[in-house]
Design an enzyme around this catalytic site. Structure first.
Site, PDB file in Angstrom:
ATOM      1  N   ASP A 253      49.168  26.617  44.487  1.00 13.04           N
ATOM      2  CA  ASP A 253      49.530  26.707  43.077  1.00 13.04           C
ATOM      3  C   ASP A 253      51.040  26.770  42.888  1.00 13.04           C
ATOM      4  O   ASP A 253      51.542  26.425  41.826  1.00 13.04           O
ATOM      5  CB  ASP A 253      48.878  27.936  42.451  1.00 13.04           C
ATOM      6  N   LYS A 264      44.976  30.475  45.937  1.00  6.44           N
ATOM      7  CA  LYS A 264      43.895  31.366  45.542  1.00  6.44           C
ATOM      8  C   LYS A 264      43.779  32.537  46.521  1.00  6.44           C
ATOM      9  O   LYS A 264      43.829  32.353  47.731  1.00  6.44           O
ATOM     10  CB  LYS A 264      42.580  30.598  45.482  1.00  6.44           C
TER      11      LYS A 264
END
Length: 383
Positions: A253, A264
């Site tokens: 991300d 995650k």
């Protein structure tokens, strides 16, 4: 701006259902999302008529995944411009919807810059909105092209590290077509191996507490006829100990300037396990996920999710109640229990075997190597 959404349950299951699309019905332009909170039980589309509706969908993970969030952000700016809303205000709402995923702000900035440039040149509202939409579509197309390139580079790296094929790959969360304008990031690499007959097994972490692996990655693996097995996150160690994992493939991300990777939550323990068991830990992400303004992993803002996601078993979305982003269901902890629920964790660069991007793989992962990759990206022609 009113929060308006319409829902349609799909009657068929086509081979490839877009996670996001732009539509222009007679009532005006909309952003249409495949509601990922309802998968795999049902395929439901959310029709977002304004930016608050899109922001709410982002926050409750109806649309998710770093590359697709960038695309969603760009289309959100185009939606605000087309419907005559305040574009700077809409851009700020979108960019702040989820703080860790750098692609979201990247997509917003690109579309907002295109809109602003057109307006500064004297374009009317309609033409300026068209410029924002054209930029969003360009980003969507570029993401699909990047996905295909990452799949090729990633498979080449797997074959180099693991000659002979028969790859047994462990993945975490969901990184396929549900997070991309194309076939994804890490999942796209596994899919490429499958199509070449070189994927022996895809091990899928369930990815607690919201089960993106169990609900979404297995959904995509089944659609593509891949050999896959689901496991609880805390079973990964025993899988490594049994010698059943040849490589770990995850997405990202945000990647800091030093090569630290936010992904995650649960990714960092996999990296530690992989290092101990001498298994490659490979991150697959587009160059747009690299944030040169974030110097290191400690500087990455980590989103904290609602505690109810941990203290309760999630109810089906159609009967869940509460604030946006909240879940409700069967309590599994005593009332008042505090929960630690970060959405992401950070893996330091020394635990990352390689970062695979659309421009190729970086290994070893160092700050200078990341800087050189970013420089190459700036020199690459826009598609």
């Amino acid at each position: 701006m009113a929060d308006q959404q319409a829902q349609t349950v799909l009657e068929t299951r086509p081979p490839a259902l877009p996670a996001l699309r732009w539509d222009e019905p007679p009532e005006g332009p909309v952003v249409v999302l495949l509601d990922q909170t309802r998968l795999p039980a049902e395929e439901v589309e959310l029709v977002c008529t304004d930016v608050p509706a899109l922001v709410e969908a982002i926050q409750r993970l109806a649309v998710r995944g770093a590359p697709l969030l960038g695309v969603a952000g760009a289309y959100g700016v185009a939606l605000a411009a087309a419907r005559g809303y305040d574009v700077p205000e809409a851009s700020a709402l979108l960019a702040g919807a989820r703080p860790t995923a750098v692609n979201l702000g990247y997509g917003v900035r690109r579309a907002a810059a295109a809109h602003r440039a057109a307006a500064e040149k004297g374009a009317g509202r309609s033409d300026a909105a068209a410029a924002a939409l054209a930029e969003a579509r360009a980003l969507h197309r570029e993401d699909a092209e990047a996905s295909a390139a990452m799949a090729g580079h990633g498979l080449a790296l797997l074959d180099e590290l693991l000659p002979g094929g028969g790859h047994r790959v462990l993945t975490h969360c969901n990184t396929g077509a549900l997070v991309s304008g194309g076939e994804g990031t890490a999942f796209a690499v596994a899919l490429a191996a499958h199509r070449k007959g070189r994927l022996r097994r895809l091990w899928v972490d369930e990815t607690r507490p919201l089960l993106q692996g169990a609900r979404l990655t297995t959904y995509e693996a089944a659609r593509n006829g891949m050999a896959y097995t689901l496991l609880t996150d805390n079973a990964a160690g025993s899988l490594f100990a049994a010698g059943e994992v040849d490589a770990v493939l995850v997405g990202a991300d945000r990647i800091a300037a030093d090569g630290s990777v936010a992904n995650k939550v649960g990714s960092y323990p996999l990296a530690v396990l992989a290092r101990y068991h001498h298994v490659p830990f490979i991150v697959v992400a587009p160059v747009s996920t690299i944030d040169p303004d974030t110097p290191d992993g400690a500087s990455i803002e980590i989103e904290q999710r609602p505690g109810q996601e941990v203290t309760e078993l999630t109810a089906p979305p159609q009967i869940a109640t509460g604030a946006p982003g909240a879940v409700s269901g069967l309590p599994v902890a005593p009332l008042g229990t505090q929960a630690y629920n970060p959405a992401f964790d950070v893996t330091p660069p020394e635990l990352v075997t390689a970062i695979v991007t659309e421009l190729g793989a970086v290994s070893p992962v160092t700050g200078p190597a990341i800087a050189e990759l970013c420089a190459r990206s700036r020199q690459a022609p826009m598609s």
